[in-house]
Design a protein around this motif. Structure first.
Motif, PDB file in Angstrom:
ATOM      1  N   PRO A  97     140.417 124.231  37.953  1.00  0.00           N
ATOM      2  CA  PRO A  97     140.654 123.423  36.749  1.00  0.00           C
ATOM      3  C   PRO A  97     139.877 124.014  35.561  1.00  0.00           C
ATOM      4  CG  PRO A  97     140.123 122.024  38.616  1.00  0.00           C
ATOM      5  CD  PRO A  97     139.871 123.431  39.050  1.00  0.00           C
ATOM      6  N   GLN A  98     140.352 123.751  34.370  1.00  0.00           N
ATOM      7  CA  GLN A  98     139.795 124.332  33.147  1.00  0.00           C
ATOM      8  C   GLN A  98     138.273 124.157  33.042  1.00  0.00           C
ATOM      9  OE1 GLN A  98     141.678 125.893  30.359  1.00  0.00           O
ATOM     10  NE2 GLN A  98     139.606 126.629  30.267  1.00  0.00           N
ATOM     11  N   GLY A  99     137.773 122.960  33.260  1.00  0.00           N
ATOM     12  CA  GLY A  99     136.335 122.715  33.125  1.00  0.00           C
ATOM     13  C   GLY A  99     135.516 123.532  34.100  1.00  0.00           C
ATOM     14  N   TYR A 100     135.943 123.585  35.340  1.00  0.00           N
ATOM     15  CA  TYR A 100     135.232 124.360  36.353  1.00  0.00           C
ATOM     16  C   TYR A 100     135.220 125.842  35.982  1.00  0.00           C
ATOM     17  CZ  TYR A 100     135.864 120.312  39.500  1.00  0.00           C
ATOM     18  OH  TYR A 100     135.865 119.079  40.078  1.00  0.00           O
ATOM     19  N   ARG A 101     136.385 126.342  35.600  1.00  0.00           N
ATOM     20  CA  ARG A 101     136.522 127.753  35.276  1.00  0.00           C
ATOM     21  C   ARG A 101     135.648 128.128  34.075  1.00  0.00           C
ATOM     22  NH1 ARG A 101     141.663 127.790  34.522  1.00  0.00           N
ATOM     23  NH2 ARG A 101     141.729 128.227  32.322  1.00  0.00           N
ATOM     24  N   THR A 102     135.592 127.240  33.104  1.00  0.00           N
ATOM     25  CA  THR A 102     134.795 127.506  31.904  1.00  0.00           C
ATOM     26  C   THR A 102     133.319 127.637  32.247  1.00  0.00           C
ATOM     27  OG1 THR A 102     136.386 126.308  30.538  1.00  0.00           O
ATOM     28  CG2 THR A 102     134.176 126.616  29.628  1.00  0.00           C
ATOM     29  N   ILE A 103     132.805 126.672  32.984  1.00  0.00           N
ATOM     30  CA  ILE A 103     131.387 126.699  33.335  1.00  0.00           C
ATOM     31  C   ILE A 103     131.084 127.885  34.239  1.00  0.00           C
ATOM     32  CG2 ILE A 103     129.501 125.443  34.455  1.00  0.00           C
ATOM     33  CD1 ILE A 103     130.456 124.247  31.734  1.00  0.00           C
ATOM     34  N   LEU A 104     131.955 128.163  35.192  1.00  0.00           N
ATOM     35  CA  LEU A 104     131.764 129.311  36.078  1.00  0.00           C
ATOM     36  C   LEU A 104     131.697 130.605  35.263  1.00  0.00           C
ATOM     37  CD1 LEU A 104     131.658 130.111  39.159  1.00  0.00           C
ATOM     38  CD2 LEU A 104     134.054 130.698  38.889  1.00  0.00           C
ATOM     39  N   ASN A 105     132.586 130.762  34.306  1.00  0.00           N
ATOM     40  CA  ASN A 105     132.564 131.948  33.447  1.00  0.00           C
ATOM     41  C   ASN A 105     131.276 132.036  32.639  1.00  0.00           C
ATOM     42  OD1 ASN A 105     135.008 133.387  33.911  1.00  0.00           O
ATOM     43  ND2 ASN A 105     136.124 131.785  32.842  1.00  0.00           N
ATOM     44  N   LEU A 106     130.885 130.929  32.033  1.00  0.00           N
ATOM     45  CA  LEU A 106     129.682 130.947  31.201  1.00  0.00           C
ATOM     46  C   LEU A 106     128.426 131.242  32.013  1.00  0.00           C
ATOM     47  CD1 LEU A 106     130.424 127.914  28.868  1.00  0.00           C
ATOM     48  CD2 LEU A 106     130.279 130.318  28.198  1.00  0.00           C
ATOM     49  N   TYR A 107     128.331 130.643  33.198  1.00  0.00           N
ATOM     50  CA  TYR A 107     127.123 130.791  33.998  1.00  0.00           C
ATOM     51  C   TYR A 107     127.120 132.097  34.799  1.00  0.00           C
ATOM     52  CZ  TYR A 107     123.295 129.676  37.152  1.00  0.00           C
ATOM     53  OH  TYR A 107     122.122 129.712  37.852  1.00  0.00           O
ATOM     54  N   ALA A 108     128.168 132.326  35.583  1.00  0.00           N
ATOM     55  CA  ALA A 108     128.174 133.459  36.504  1.00  0.00           C
ATOM     56  C   ALA A 108     128.586 134.774  35.848  1.00  0.00           C
ATOM     57  CB  ALA A 108     129.103 133.157  37.683  1.00  0.00           C
ATOM     58  N   VAL A 109     129.456 134.720  34.855  1.00  0.00           N
ATOM     59  CA  VAL A 109     129.946 135.953  34.248  1.00  0.00           C
ATOM     60  C   VAL A 109     129.164 136.295  32.980  1.00  0.00           C
ATOM     61  CG1 VAL A 109     131.966 137.116  33.254  1.00  0.00           C
ATOM     62  CG2 VAL A 109     132.241 135.603  35.230  1.00  0.00           C
ATOM     63  N   GLU A 110     129.042 135.328  32.074  1.00  0.00           N
ATOM     64  CA  GLU A 110     128.368 135.584  30.805  1.00  0.00           C
ATOM     65  C   GLU A 110     126.846 135.526  30.919  1.00  0.00           C
ATOM     66  OE1 GLU A 110     130.106 136.648  28.306  1.00  0.00           O
ATOM     67  OE2 GLU A 110     132.108 136.048  28.945  1.00  0.00           O
ATOM     68  N   GLY A 111     126.333 134.814  31.922  1.00  0.00           N
ATOM     69  CA  GLY A 111     124.886 134.775  32.150  1.00  0.00           C
ATOM     70  C   GLY A 111     124.120 133.728  31.363  1.00  0.00           C
ATOM     71  N   TYR A 112     124.807 132.728  30.833  1.00  0.00           N
ATOM     72  CA  TYR A 112     124.112 131.669  30.111  1.00  0.00           C
ATOM     73  C   TYR A 112     123.439 130.730  31.099  1.00  0.00           C
ATOM     74  CZ  TYR A 112     126.673 133.028  25.906  1.00  0.00           C
ATOM     75  OH  TYR A 112     127.181 133.715  24.848  1.00  0.00           O
ATOM     76  N   SER A 113     122.344 130.097  30.674  1.00  0.00           N
ATOM     77  CA  SER A 113     121.687 129.099  31.509  1.00  0.00           C
ATOM     78  C   SER A 113     122.441 127.774  31.371  1.00  0.00           C
ATOM     79  CB  SER A 113     120.234 128.907  31.064  1.00  0.00           C
ATOM     80  OG  SER A 113     120.185 128.253  29.800  1.00  0.00           O
ATOM     81  N   HIS A 114     122.184 126.845  32.290  1.00  0.00           N
ATOM     82  CA  HIS A 114     122.853 125.541  32.204  1.00  0.00           C
ATOM     83  C   HIS A 114     122.420 124.798  30.941  1.00  0.00           C
ATOM     84  CE1 HIS A 114     124.996 125.789  35.938  1.00  0.00           C
ATOM     85  NE2 HIS A 114     123.897 126.132  36.576  1.00  0.00           N
ATOM     86  N   LYS A 115     121.194 125.006  30.527  1.00  0.00           N
ATOM     87  CA  LYS A 115     120.727 124.379  29.287  1.00  0.00           C
ATOM     88  C   LYS A 115     121.515 124.917  28.093  1.00  0.00           C
ATOM     89  CE  LYS A 115     116.641 123.540  26.512  1.00  0.00           C
ATOM     90  NZ  LYS A 115     115.222 123.724  26.344  1.00  0.00           N
ATOM     91  N   GLU A 116     121.695 126.242  28.036  1.00  0.00           N
ATOM     92  CA  GLU A 116     122.461 126.846  26.945  1.00  0.00           C
ATOM     93  C   GLU A 116     123.914 126.386  26.978  1.00  0.00           C
ATOM     94  OE1 GLU A 116     120.429 131.205  26.256  1.00  0.00           O
ATOM     95  OE2 GLU A 116     121.530 130.866  28.144  1.00  0.00           O
ATOM     96  N   ILE A 117     124.477 126.326  28.172  1.00  0.00           N
ATOM     97  CA  ILE A 117     125.874 125.884  28.315  1.00  0.00           C
ATOM     98  C   ILE A 117     126.010 124.449  27.829  1.00  0.00           C
ATOM     99  CG2 ILE A 117     127.720 125.352  29.961  1.00  0.00           C
ATOM    100  CD1 ILE A 117     126.581 127.713  31.673  1.00  0.00           C
ATOM    101  N   GLY A 118     125.066 123.609  28.211  1.00  0.00           N
ATOM    102  CA  GLY A 118     125.090 122.221  27.763  1.00  0.00           C
ATOM    103  C   GLY A 118     125.089 122.115  26.248  1.00  0.00           C
ATOM    104  N   GLU A 119     124.232 122.909  25.617  1.00  0.00           N
ATOM    105  CA  GLU A 119     124.155 122.889  24.154  1.00  0.00           C
ATOM    106  C   GLU A 119     125.443 123.410  23.523  1.00  0.00           C
ATOM    107  OE1 GLU A 119     120.636 125.198  23.404  1.00  0.00           O
ATOM    108  OE2 GLU A 119     119.297 123.574  24.045  1.00  0.00           O
ATOM    109  N   MET A 120     125.997 124.476  24.101  1.00  0.00           N
ATOM    110  CA  MET A 120     127.220 125.067  23.554  1.00  0.00           C
ATOM    111  C   MET A 120     128.412 124.130  23.688  1.00  0.00           C
ATOM    112  SD  MET A 120     126.696 128.859  25.178  1.00  0.00           S
ATOM    113  CE  MET A 120     128.211 129.599  24.639  1.00  0.00           C
TER     114      MET A 120
END
Length: 148
Positions: A97-120
């Protein structure tokens, strides 16, 4: 950069629109590039942010759950993933699903932290974590169905 956009949205035409918007932003803000990092990294961040802006408008993370409600999946799966080609892994990720894929990309591929992802994304750090763990669980589920 098209590949970056395509990781966040499934439709090629939509990814092309996001790509175009990203290039407009790059050309508009080129004077703000300070050569403190790589130009590619600076551009990549613009394209990621452009894709995230679209997803925020679409409210892609509306079906998230609190991490405390998650059931931890145990077991193998890493061995099977190691045997897969990159295209096969990407095809599995595309089924998320879109939400899962987005977070997976941001965290595992782009290397953002969960804190950064939350802010973004305008979500809590725990929501980012839960989406990531649910994405991993869903991938394990897909993998187990594929390996049968």
């Amino acid at each position: 950069m098209y590949g970056v956009c395509l990781r966040y949205v499934r439709e090629k035409s939509l990814a092309e629109d996001i790509l175009q918007d990203g290039f407009i932003t790059v050309f508009t803000k080129i004077g703000e590039f300070r050569s403190e990092g790589s130009f590619e990294g600076w551009c990549r961040r613009i394209f990621v942010n452009t894709a995230l802006g679209y997803l925020r408008k679409k409210n892609a993370l509306s079906d998230s759950e609190n991490i405390d409600d998650l059931r931890w999946l145990e077991g193998g799966g890493a061995d099977a993933v190691e045997k897969m080609s990159g295209d096969e892994v990407l095809e599995m990720i595309d089924r998320l699903p879109q939400g899962y894929r987005t977070i997976l990309n941001l965290y595992a591929v782009e290397g953002y932290s969960h804190k950064e992802i939350g802010e973004m994304m305008g979500i809590s750090e725990n929501t980012s974590r839960s989406q990531y763990f649910r994405a991993r669980g869903k991938l394990m589920e897909i993998l187990s169905k594929e390996s049968r």
